[in-house]
Design an enzyme around this catalytic site. Sequence first.
Site, PDB file in Angstrom:
ATOM      1  N   ARG A 357      79.860 131.473   6.567  1.00  0.00           N
ATOM      2  CA  ARG A 357      80.578 131.117   5.347  1.00  0.00           C
ATOM      3  C   ARG A 357      81.987 131.713   5.406  1.00  0.00           C
ATOM      4  O   ARG A 357      82.144 132.933   5.455  1.00  0.00           O
ATOM      5  CB  ARG A 357      79.855 131.635   4.112  1.00  0.00           C
ATOM      6  CG  ARG A 357      78.432 131.081   3.939  1.00  0.00           C
ATOM      7  CD  ARG A 357      78.435 129.634   3.504  1.00  0.00           C
ATOM      8  NE  ARG A 357      77.105 129.052   3.515  1.00  0.00           N
ATOM      9  CZ  ARG A 357      76.252 129.079   2.504  1.00  0.00           C
ATOM     10  NH1 ARG A 357      76.596 129.677   1.367  1.00  0.00           N
ATOM     11  NH2 ARG A 357      75.068 128.501   2.604  1.00  0.00           N
ATOM     12  N   GLU A 359      84.221 132.556   3.408  1.00  0.00           N
ATOM     13  CA  GLU A 359      84.632 132.973   2.066  1.00  0.00           C
ATOM     14  C   GLU A 359      85.324 134.323   2.164  1.00  0.00           C
ATOM     15  O   GLU A 359      84.749 135.287   2.667  1.00  0.00           O
ATOM     16  CB  GLU A 359      83.408 133.053   1.149  1.00  0.00           C
ATOM     17  CG  GLU A 359      82.713 131.711   0.955  1.00  0.00           C
ATOM     18  CD  GLU A 359      81.366 131.845   0.247  1.00  0.00           C
ATOM     19  OE1 GLU A 359      80.910 132.995   0.123  1.00  0.00           O
ATOM     20  OE2 GLU A 359      80.795 130.826  -0.147  1.00  0.00           O
ATOM     21  N   ARG A 365      77.839 142.172  -1.724  1.00  0.00           N
ATOM     22  CA  ARG A 365      76.707 141.321  -1.357  1.00  0.00           C
ATOM     23  C   ARG A 365      77.099 140.091  -0.521  1.00  0.00           C
ATOM     24  O   ARG A 365      76.247 139.249  -0.240  1.00  0.00           O
ATOM     25  CB  ARG A 365      75.955 140.872  -2.609  1.00  0.00           C
ATOM     26  CG  ARG A 365      76.732 139.907  -3.493  1.00  0.00           C
ATOM     27  CD  ARG A 365      75.888 139.461  -4.666  1.00  0.00           C
ATOM     28  NE  ARG A 365      76.500 138.359  -5.388  1.00  0.00           N
ATOM     29  CZ  ARG A 365      75.937 137.751  -6.437  1.00  0.00           C
ATOM     30  NH1 ARG A 365      74.760 138.140  -6.869  1.00  0.00           N
ATOM     31  NH2 ARG A 365      76.561 136.744  -7.033  1.00  0.00           N
ATOM     32  N   HIS A 366      78.367 139.982  -0.135  1.00  0.00           N
ATOM     33  CA  HIS A 366      78.806 138.818   0.636  1.00  0.00           C
ATOM     34  C   HIS A 366      79.187 139.206   2.066  1.00  0.00           C
ATOM     35  O   HIS A 366      79.769 140.262   2.300  1.00  0.00           O
ATOM     36  CB  HIS A 366      80.012 138.141  -0.030  1.00  0.00           C
ATOM     37  CG  HIS A 366      79.671 137.369  -1.267  1.00  0.00           C
ATOM     38  ND1 HIS A 366      79.752 137.923  -2.522  1.00  0.00           N
ATOM     39  CD2 HIS A 366      79.242 136.099  -1.424  1.00  0.00           C
ATOM     40  CE1 HIS A 366      79.389 137.006  -3.418  1.00  0.00           C
ATOM     41  NE2 HIS A 366      79.077 135.899  -2.779  1.00  0.00           N
ATOM     42  N   GLU A 509      71.162 136.932  -7.189  1.00  0.00           N
ATOM     43  CA  GLU A 509      70.605 135.748  -6.524  1.00  0.00           C
ATOM     44  C   GLU A 509      70.346 135.988  -5.042  1.00  0.00           C
ATOM     45  O   GLU A 509      71.174 136.550  -4.335  1.00  0.00           O
ATOM     46  CB  GLU A 509      71.577 134.579  -6.707  1.00  0.00           C
ATOM     47  CG  GLU A 509      71.129 133.292  -6.041  1.00  0.00           C
ATOM     48  CD  GLU A 509      71.924 132.998  -4.778  1.00  0.00           C
ATOM     49  OE1 GLU A 509      71.300 132.533  -3.809  1.00  0.00           O
ATOM     50  OE2 GLU A 509      73.136 133.244  -4.768  1.00  0.00           O
ATOM     51  N   SER A 512      68.654 129.813  -3.042  1.00  0.00           N
ATOM     52  CA  SER A 512      69.057 128.604  -3.755  1.00  0.00           C
ATOM     53  C   SER A 512      68.324 127.425  -3.144  1.00  0.00           C
ATOM     54  O   SER A 512      68.222 127.313  -1.918  1.00  0.00           O
ATOM     55  CB  SER A 512      70.576 128.406  -3.629  1.00  0.00           C
ATOM     56  OG  SER A 512      71.001 127.305  -4.398  1.00  0.00           O
ATOM     57  N   ARG A 560      70.033 139.906   2.044  1.00  0.00           N
ATOM     58  CA  ARG A 560      69.945 140.134   0.598  1.00  0.00           C
ATOM     59  C   ARG A 560      68.539 140.538   0.180  1.00  0.00           C
ATOM     60  O   ARG A 560      68.364 141.383  -0.708  1.00  0.00           O
ATOM     61  CB  ARG A 560      70.382 138.880  -0.162  1.00  0.00           C
ATOM     62  CG  ARG A 560      71.871 138.681  -0.181  1.00  0.00           C
ATOM     63  CD  ARG A 560      72.301 137.734  -1.285  1.00  0.00           C
ATOM     64  NE  ARG A 560      73.729 137.471  -1.231  1.00  0.00           N
ATOM     65  CZ  ARG A 560      74.388 136.715  -2.106  1.00  0.00           C
ATOM     66  NH1 ARG A 560      73.730 136.133  -3.102  1.00  0.00           N
ATOM     67  NH2 ARG A 560      75.685 136.519  -1.997  1.00  0.00           N
TER      68      ARG A 560
END
Length: 585
Positions: A357, A359, A365-366, A509, A512, A560
């Site tokens: 990812r 991002e 948490r990323h 979270e 998903s 996670r």
Amino acid sequence: MASNAAADSAGAIAQAQQAENTTSTAAAPTHSAPAEAQPATSNSAAVDPKAQPAEGADGEKKGPSKNELKKMAKEAEKEKRRLEREAKEAAAKAAREAADVDFATQNYGLLPLHQSQERHGVKREKFADITAARAGETIQFRARVQNSRAQGSKMCFFQFRQQGSNTIQGLLSQKPEHVSKHMVKWAQSITLESIVLVEGTIQAAPEPIKSCSVKDAEIMISKIHTISEAPSMMPFVFEDASRPEADYQREDATFSRVELNTRLQARPFDLRTATNQSIFKIQHGISKLFREYLEKNDFVEIHTPKLQGAATESGSSVFKVDYFKRPAFLAQSPQLAKQMTITADLERVYEIGPVFRAEDSNTHRHMTEFTGLDLEMTIEEHYHETLEMIDGLLRFIFTELKKRYSKEIDIVRQQFPSQDFTFPDKTVILNYRDGLKMLREDGVEDLEEDADINTENEKRLGRLVKAKYGTDYYILDKFPLALRPFYTMPDAQDPTLSNSYDFFMRGEEILSGAQRVHNAPLLEERMKAVGIKPEEMQEYLDSFRWAAPPHAGAGLGLERVVMFFLGLPNIRWASMFPRDPRSFK
């Protein structure tokens, strides 16, 4: 040689005395005629040339004076004593050297470079198998030197470590014909973290050894060799890296905190700690339990490509690469491929693999790369068939982790104290809009209808759920369609909602998922609605044109699950070699 020199000295003294007597006789009065001069004797020839008699007025040679003879005798006696003293010192030195022979040279030292030269087949013990019940057995083991403490020049205590948390005490003590003082001195100089090969005898500990995992036994060392020697200066102090957080809060603390960034710069060394070893054993356990549960439910493991021709989630969060002068992308998930395997009638599939990812998010948490746990399955009547399958999977993982990895969980909690992860017999499932309602009732303002829940409100909702239902684990269902990817199936009654869900641990979270669009015309319509050109995903779209069964699935992040189950403060603790926007600088 010393005895010969002493003899020569004695001879010199005798010659001097004889010369003195001769002189005395020659000086005495006589009534006879003078005798003819006699040739020099061998004794007189040995006298110092400087002490030869001087010639008188009539040409006759005179002998040394009495003072000269006394001086000669005194010097000769002095030389004799010196030579005797040196002879004694040489004998004493030879005796000391004979007594100081190192008889243990074969029992210690640096081993030759390990190049698989030979194979003896000697069993190497694991500390977990050593107990006082085996007292008297001679064993061999390989381990790291975690600590050592010299007790004078004749004894040294060691703490040996295997795989982070397994430790045992060893004692090396000087012993005639077995352990020399040279061996003890060398062993005391072994640097911490060096890898050693040890042979010794198990003996029962006189009292429990609190500092080691093996508490009722210790090793009497008879041989110790280094296999690989560590430098004297390591990136940080290993003991400091293993301290509980509470130690740093003490007023009398004199040690330094090893920060996460410092650890990550020397990650292989950091991974040696008992806490890190336990974290990644638990991570392994999650993957193992994931496979175990799904395979019992007839899932097939697949392996999909990580180079793709189009973005699957969002164009703004994809890594673009040059693929032979054509654009390609690192997979944001195995989403497209696992759906295509369902259209190929594999029915139930799962994958454990990397996810990328792009991002630029430096949060707790990323990460830009993580391990995805993905599954996809056909459904018969309702997407909740998949939701319930996933719920059963996660409950199985949580339950079995507590049973099978209780030791590792306790070790992690020593450094990172946390409350036990809780979940009720029946999982709490909330409608997304009901979650928004709970937040508004708790005082959260400016929450529009079907608003996206940010991280702060996500955690807040988790606290509300914990307070109301007593659980760290729950599900949000029926997300707004606008918040989900193009392949998400819209709700049959309300087209603004979707047949999708997220799972949460400790208020954040972790998963998903959704029912997927399996109808080709609707799928093409959804692509266009979010700005994706169908022709750029021709292979994917064709698989649905050839008729696809209804199906649903999900993807969750392995790191996670580890992080939230153990209550770790940062996801980087749960990633062996974490990748984020600051990596590779």
